[in-house]
Motif scaffolding. Structure first.
Motif, PDB file in Angstrom:
ATOM      1  N   LEU A 120       1.155   1.846  -3.618  1.00 33.41           N
ATOM      2  CA  LEU A 120       0.203   2.337  -4.068  1.00 33.41           C
ATOM      3  C   LEU A 120      -0.260   3.854  -3.840  1.00 33.41           C
ATOM      4  O   LEU A 120      -0.760   4.720  -4.390  1.00 33.41           O
ATOM      5  N   ILE A 121      -0.095   4.153  -2.232  1.00 35.08           N
ATOM      6  CA  ILE A 121      -0.187   5.716  -2.152  1.00 35.08           C
ATOM      7  C   ILE A 121       0.701   6.615  -2.870  1.00 35.08           C
ATOM      8  O   ILE A 121       0.319   7.577  -3.212  1.00 35.08           O
ATOM      9  N   LYS A 122       2.072   6.180  -3.211  1.00 29.91           N
ATOM     10  CA  LYS A 122       2.867   6.873  -3.730  1.00 29.91           C
ATOM     11  C   LYS A 122       2.322   7.441  -5.421  1.00 29.91           C
ATOM     12  O   LYS A 122       2.486   8.174  -5.987  1.00 29.91           O
ATOM     13  N   LEU A 142      -2.680   0.564 -14.151  1.00 36.27           N
ATOM     14  CA  LEU A 142      -3.499   1.550 -13.593  1.00 36.27           C
ATOM     15  C   LEU A 142      -3.658   2.493 -14.792  1.00 36.27           C
ATOM     16  O   LEU A 142      -2.632   3.202 -15.370  1.00 36.27           O
ATOM     17  N   SER A 172      -5.313  10.033 -11.053  1.00 39.32           N
ATOM     18  CA  SER A 172      -5.431   8.762 -10.496  1.00 39.32           C
ATOM     19  C   SER A 172      -6.469   8.502  -9.505  1.00 39.32           C
ATOM     20  O   SER A 172      -6.614   7.344  -8.817  1.00 39.32           O
ATOM     21  N   ASN A 173      -7.490   9.484  -9.167  1.00 34.13           N
ATOM     22  CA  ASN A 173      -8.535   9.185  -8.156  1.00 34.13           C
ATOM     23  C   ASN A 173      -9.572   8.120  -8.271  1.00 34.13           C
ATOM     24  O   ASN A 173      -9.631   7.160  -7.615  1.00 34.13           O
ATOM     25  N   THR A 188       0.680  -1.133  -0.119  1.00 38.37           N
ATOM     26  CA  THR A 188       0.131  -0.028  -0.119  1.00 38.37           C
ATOM     27  C   THR A 188       0.895   1.271   0.089  1.00 38.37           C
ATOM     28  O   THR A 188       0.440   2.240  -0.572  1.00 38.37           O
ATOM     29  N   GLY A 207      -5.854   6.294 -15.346  1.00 36.91           N
ATOM     30  CA  GLY A 207      -6.769   6.888 -15.191  1.00 36.91           C
ATOM     31  C   GLY A 207      -8.052   6.999 -15.733  1.00 36.91           C
ATOM     32  O   GLY A 207      -7.926   7.008 -17.158  1.00 36.91           O
ATOM     33  N   CYS A 232      -9.223   4.878 -11.073  1.00 39.84           N
ATOM     34  CA  CYS A 232      -8.633   4.110 -12.057  1.00 39.84           C
ATOM     35  C   CYS A 232      -9.073   2.982 -12.535  1.00 39.84           C
ATOM     36  O   CYS A 232      -9.910   2.458 -11.811  1.00 39.84           O
ATOM     37  N   ASN A 282      -0.593   6.972  -6.213  1.00 31.73           N
ATOM     38  CA  ASN A 282      -1.798   7.732  -6.506  1.00 31.73           C
ATOM     39  C   ASN A 282      -1.286   9.350  -6.452  1.00 31.73           C
ATOM     40  O   ASN A 282      -1.930  10.018  -7.322  1.00 31.73           O
ATOM     41  N   LYS A 283      -0.442   9.665  -5.766  1.00 33.50           N
ATOM     42  CA  LYS A 283       0.166  11.145  -5.686  1.00 33.50           C
ATOM     43  C   LYS A 283       0.921  11.550  -6.853  1.00 33.50           C
ATOM     44  O   LYS A 283       1.074  12.740  -7.301  1.00 33.50           O
ATOM     45  N   TYR A 312      -7.982  -0.914 -13.350  1.00 32.60           N
ATOM     46  CA  TYR A 312      -6.815  -1.917 -13.115  1.00 32.60           C
ATOM     47  C   TYR A 312      -6.920  -2.932 -13.968  1.00 32.60           C
ATOM     48  O   TYR A 312      -8.088  -3.603 -14.218  1.00 32.60           O
TER      49      TYR A 312
END
Length: 182
Positions: A138-140, A164, A148-149, A135, A166, A151, A142-143, A153
């Motif tokens: 995954l957080i990196k 991923l 990417s809010n 995770t 967008g 996506c 997303n930023k 998959y």
């Protein structure tokens, strides 16, 4: 009146997707190629379309082609309002104060990120009952990945990158699955 901003999207933290690697210093950079920005740490890879995620004019985007910018310089640039790109680097201005960020000249060639992405995209999809994800990665991702809010998959098989895309952006990323030892 709104302030003029000609820069990368302040919320797009591509520096987080870069490696912190002394052995492969080129991986510590955001790489620009053909109107895209790439960043990878070996576990995640992002490809953002500069025309979507910046307010930089097209003629300035073209000057970035083939250049590498160290992750720390990229992170600092986000604090400025206006940037101007030259052959040597990027001049940044905020409240009349100017700073200059040189492009990275580390040895090595940036990996062919486009080939990595195309190989992942061309692999056949596979139904999977479970997949492990780190995770933190995954957080990196997303930023660092524009739009990417939400996506889509794509799973391409065990030990294969997860793609991923967008929904509201043409940007694309991959994340390597986490493997479990049983």
């Amino acid at each position: 009146m709104a302030k003029l901003r000609v820069n990368f999207n302040k919320g797009l933290r591509m520096d987080l997707a870069c490696a912190k690697d002394e052995v492969r210093p080129i991986m510590n950079c955001v790489h620009f190629k053909d109107g895209h920005a790439y960043a990878s740490d070996g576990h995640i890879l992002v490809k953002n379309f500069l025309s979507e995620c910046t307010s930089i004019p097209e003629e300035q985007i073209e000057k970035l082609d083939g250049k590498n910018l160290h992750r720390e310089s990229y992170k600092e640039l986000l604090k400025y309002d206006v940037i101007e790109i030259s052959d040597e680097g990027i001049e940044a201005t905020k409240n009349g104060e100017k700073s200059f960020f040189y492009f990275s000249n580390v040895d090595g060639v940036y990996p062919n990120s486009e080939k990595v992405l195309q190989d992942a995209l061309n692999a056949s999809p596979v139904a999977m009952s479970q997949v492990g994800l780190n995770t933190d990665y995954l957080i990196k991702l997303n930023k660092a990945l524009h739009g990417s809010n939400v996506c889509k998959y794509q799973f391409k098989g065990e030990f294969r990158p997860i793609i991923l895309q967008g929904v509201e952006s043409a940007s694309i990323g991959i994340i390597m699955p986490y493997t479990f030892s049983e």
